[in-house]
Design a protein around this motif. Sequence first.
Motif, PDB file in Angstrom:
ATOM      1  N   TYR A 122      59.036  17.252  55.330  1.00 19.64           N
ATOM      2  CA  TYR A 122      58.117  17.797  54.332  1.00 19.64           C
ATOM      3  C   TYR A 122      56.804  17.018  54.324  1.00 19.64           C
ATOM      4  O   TYR A 122      55.714  17.604  54.316  1.00 19.64           O
ATOM      5  N   SER A 205      62.750  20.887  49.989  1.00 16.42           N
ATOM      6  CA  SER A 205      61.789  20.419  50.993  1.00 16.42           C
ATOM      7  C   SER A 205      61.400  21.539  51.939  1.00 16.42           C
ATOM      8  O   SER A 205      60.208  21.736  52.248  1.00 16.42           O
ATOM      9  N   ILE A 209      57.960  23.448  52.993  1.00 17.32           N
ATOM     10  CA  ILE A 209      57.558  23.494  54.400  1.00 17.32           C
ATOM     11  C   ILE A 209      57.241  24.923  54.806  1.00 17.32           C
ATOM     12  O   ILE A 209      56.219  25.205  55.466  1.00 17.32           O
TER      13      ILE A 209
END
Length: 301
Positions: A122, A205, A209
């Motif tokens: 991330y 995360s 992303i």
Amino acid sequence: MSANASTVPEFTLAGSSRRAQPQGLLFSFFLAASVLTVAGNLLVVALVSAAAALQSPVYFFLRTPSALEISYTSVTLPLLLHQLRTGQRHIPRSGCALQMFFFLFVGATECCLLAAMAYDRYAAICAPLRYPLLLSRRKCLGLAGSAWACGAMVGPGHTSFIFSLPCCGPNTIPHFLCEIQPVLQLVILAAALLILCPFGLILGSYRRILATVSRIPSAAGRRKAFSTCSSHLVVVSVFYGTAVFTYIRPKAGYDPATDPLVSLFYAVVTPILNPIIYSLWNTDVKAALRRTIQKMGPAKI
């Protein structure tokens, strides 16, 4: 009669004797799996530690999974090899508790470490300018140390709870190791929470992303961004896929005949696959391996 007096002194692990395969062939297979796992993961640790090009945070986190896979193999396979070699299926209550402690310790540590690795991806994709600050050497050590600390709390906590209860009934475990599911079903909720909490962090995360990657204008840029996550995604899929099947599926789906096969997958197959996955998906690791092989080759005259 006291609870301690009525507690069974040993268990019988019947998982490795449920079928009639030649024991010698199985012994050779699992011995080879043990050697390959240790050798492959030691190679990853050595490459990442020695290569100057592999000192970024993402490679820092590759060493701990390799150490964990070696630990998985050391916890599970020696007892299985002993069973296959001698035919001895009995394990003392204390030995069962010790194996369960280390198994839970390593498993909980890997759950948390996979979440830390997702945070690394991330930071690299969503905040590249702040990446050196977010993943400094000190913070990497803190994340890795927190993962080990989580395992150190979960291992003795679950094990002491399970073995503090009296066990007065049948002492046969349809398994090849002392694992939570076949020993005591009452702690499955705790195991599910242990699995789902780090998994929730991983999903969070990757949600960020995906949002960041979707704003990259070029298809080549999106592919390059996703390629940095591919090895981690594969490992997460294998690890959590088997864990969810083992611990979080409905009770009606529990089958003592097939569960040892699932456990064999994540205790034997996964540790072998991990160094292969991290190597095949990572050009820097492959380049470091080629340089190492060239250095080991015969000197040119």
